[in-house]
Design an enzyme around this catalytic site. Structure first.
Site, mmCIF file in Angstrom:
data_model
loop_
_atom_site.group_PDB
_atom_site.id
_atom_site.type_symbol
_atom_site.label_atom_id
_atom_site.label_comp_id
_atom_site.label_asym_id
_atom_site.label_seq_id
_atom_site.Cartn_x
_atom_site.Cartn_y
_atom_site.Cartn_z
ATOM 1 N N ASN A 235 -13.751 4.660 2.255
ATOM 2 C CA ASN A 235 -14.330 3.996 0.915
ATOM 3 C C ASN A 235 -15.373 3.175 1.545
ATOM 4 O OD1 ASN A 235 -11.783 4.670 -0.421
ATOM 5 N ND2 ASN A 235 -10.480 2.111 0.277
ATOM 6 N N HIS B 239 0.245 -1.379 0.156
ATOM 7 C CA HIS B 239 0.142 0.119 0.358
ATOM 8 C C HIS B 239 0.723 1.240 -0.156
ATOM 9 C CE1 HIS B 239 -3.060 2.956 1.853
ATOM 10 N NE2 HIS B 239 -3.514 2.262 0.781
ATOM 11 N N SER C 171 -7.560 5.753 -1.264
ATOM 12 C CA SER C 171 -5.851 5.930 -1.005
ATOM 13 C C SER C 171 -5.222 6.349 -1.994
ATOM 14 C CB SER C 171 -5.764 4.512 -0.267
ATOM 15 O OG SER C 171 -5.616 4.584 1.065
#
Length: 605
Positions: free
Chosen positions: A500, A409, A568
């Site tokens: 989200n 990530h 993100s």
């Protein structure tokens, strides 16, 4: 003649009675045959003598032993007390009372020499609640009761004991609010605050109110007068939570924000205990901000206009599309227009608070910040910042200096910001900026608000100009809020993912973008809102913009590349644009960046 008996005279008379005759005496006393004061004193003398010779007083039983024979009592605002006995020979004492209106009821069972318990029963004898403390600890019951008939049952758990039962009931606040959204109480609110009083607790777990607004309004709600912990939520017309206030203990709750025209619900509910409350609401017509949308906020971030705005210039002219299909993100935010003017993020440090960064990736290695005041691997805190050997940042998830990415990530986020413009792989929005790795999430992607707050302060104190936080949690944090305020005071801009969950407003910590930093939602390559992206909400103070967040191509650990989706992925596009702005004008404050970014975004420009 008997009315003239003194207590000692009456005692001498009682002293000659057996227990059966003494019960008749008590019955006579209940019929007011004997003077009350003298009788009470005489009875006391008699009981003292019986106790001194260790006789059984279990025959002194005024309460009924079944529902049918329950002792009828009257209770009111002034507590009334009843004394009796329970034990092996008298296992149940029943009392019956009636209430004419909804009342706040209280009961105390005291004076125990053995373990006895108490239950409150409905008119059918079914238990409503009970108090079952151990040993000789007193028992108590407090709750709101509707009008009707009730029973109290006192019973031994072990041993035998005398007891004192005290009861009271005061007229309670009626339950005017509906218990479901379908039965919600309809209320009207306006500029003048209106107040509603009610009760929530174990017998009334939800109070719903419904109101409508004819236009966009600044809304305010306060929940006060609490004696236990109760919370409040604001819901949309479908019953979905917009926001809530969940302070602990009996601290008052409040909600403020801007709401669009429409129908809303307020839900008041207990967290623990039962409490009356006062609910005060108001709504004043809001100033409409041109270009702000409850869905996309101020719209798509625009580097060509924002960087020009940082220089007090008109938006930069369009340039040819950069790169190939995988570069759609930098093109959608008009980053090449800023590059063409020489603004590529040079001299700007962007802290990535995430799962770490693969600093050895070929597309990132040239753009990794290092702590110049630290000597690698000497076991010393050379620069005195409180962290040993933090050459490549710090790991707040594990408390060490290993900031490598064992997830993917953080590396993906870093590439969107600063992957090199080198003819291969991905190209970052601010491809000459430097990445400060600050690992606040473990390799599994979990972390704590404490770690995030420490990470923000570390980034600020060690030279970051921009902080990217592609992370979120389910609740607010005073530590994170304090850190955000600290960053803002030092002109460090924090860019936060909206979340989200497809919610009507940003999650935390992006929700704090009403005061500090920026919140970012996600769009696809056609500039359409991603279904998963949390929306901006109706409060135009929310500094919310959108950026590419669907199938974004960027760097992955171990030299890899790949596509990821989420707010993100949108957030580092905006962090990159901020880096471009600061490379053009490094003196911009947090407030100035927030204003320029939103004033030049897609819904406005």
């Amino acid at each position: 003649m008997i009315d003239n008996f003194a207590a000692n005279d009456l005692y001498n008379c009682i002293d000659s009675l057996d227990s059966s005759d003494f019960q008749k005496f008590l019955g006579g006393n209940n019929s007011s045959i004997f003077p009350t004061i003298a009788t009470n004193r005489a009875t006391s003398l008699f009981k003292e003598e019986v106790a001194s010779i260790d006789l059984d007083l279990t025959t002194l039983d005024n309460a009924g032993n079944t529902l049918a024979t329950a002792r009828d009592i009257t209770i009111g605002a002034t507590p009334t007390s009843y004394s009796d006995f329970v034990g092996s020979t008298d296992t149940n004492d029943y009392y019956r009372f009636s209430l004419g209106t909804s009342s706040d009821f209280s009961l105390n069972l005291t004076g125990l020499s053995a373990d006895a318990d108490v239950s409150l029963l409905d008119s059918n004898g079914s238990e409503i609640t009970s108090s079952t403390n151990g040993s000789t600890i007193s028992e108590s019951i407090i709750r709101q009761l509707n009008a009707g008939t009730y029973f109290v049952l006192v019973y031994p758990y072990s041993g035998s004991t005398n007891y004192d039962l005290s009861l009271a009931a005061t007229v309670g606040i009626p339950d005017n609010a509906g218990n479901t959204s379908a039965t919600a109480r309809d209320i009207t609110i306006g500029a003048t605050p209106t107040s509603y009083s009610d009760f929530v607790g174990s017998t009334d777990t939800n109070d719903y109110y419904r109101f409508s607004l004819g236009n966009s309004s600044d809304f305010s709600l306060n929940l006060t007068g609490l004696s236990a912990d109760a919370d409040v939520s604001l819901l949309d017309s479908n019953g979905n939570e917009i926001t809530s206030s969940t302070n602990g203990s009996n601290i008052s709750e409040s909600i403020t924000g801007q709401l669009n025209a429409g129908t809303y619900y307020v839900r008041v509910y207990p967290y623990s205990g039962s409490t009356n409350y006062n609910l005060t609401l108001s709504a004043t017509t809001a100033t409409v901000v041109p270009g702000y949308s409850a869905t996309s906020g101020y719209g798509l971030v625009n580097a060509a206009a924002a960087v020009a705005g940082a220089l007090n210039q008109s938006p930069f002219a369009n340039v040819p599309t950069f790169g190939g299909a995988n570069d759609w993100g930098v093109n959608l935010v008009n980053a090449p227009e800023a590059w063409a003017r020489g603004y590529t993020g040079q001299g700007i440090v962007v802290a990535v608070l995430d799962t770490g960064v693969d600093r050895n990736h070929a597309d990132l290695a040239g753009n990794i910040w290092t702590n110049a005041g630290e000597i690698a691997n000497d076991g010393l805190d050379n620069d005195g910042n409180g962290y040993v050997d933090d050459v490549y940042g710090w790991n707040f998830a594990n408390g060490n200096n290993n900031t490598l990415d064992g997830n993917r990530h953080g590396t993906h986020v870093a590439g969107t910001i600063a992957a090199g413009n080198n003819g291969f792989g991905a190209t970052g929005v601010a491809y000459n900026s430097r990445i400060m790795p600050v690992k606040v999430l473990s390799d599994s992607g979990s972390g704590s608000y404490s770690g995030v707050a420490q990470g923000i302060r570390y980034a600020v104190d060690n030279g970051a100009d921009v902080i990217n936080m592609s992370l979120g949690g389910g609740s607010t944090s005073s530590a994170v809020q304090s850190a955000l305020q600290y960053a803002s005071s030092r002109s460090v801009i924090v860019v936060m993912a909206a979340g989200n969950a497809g919610a009507a407003q940003p999650g935390y910590p992006a929700f704090n973008a009403t005061s500090w930093g920026l919140a970012v939602g996600a769009v696809n390559s056609s500039n359409q809102m991603a279904s998963f992206s949390n929306r901006a909400g109706s409060n135009s103070s929310m500094r919310y913009v959108t950026a590419p967040g669907v199938q974004v191509y960027s760097t992955l650990p171990n030299g890899g590349y790949g596509f990821l989706s989420g707010t993100s992925m949108a957030t580092p596009h905006v962090a990159g644009v901020v880096a471009l702005m600061l490379s053009a004008n490094p003196n911009l404050t947090d407030a100035q960046v927030r204003q320029i970014i939103t004033a030049t975004a897609g819904n406005v420009a």
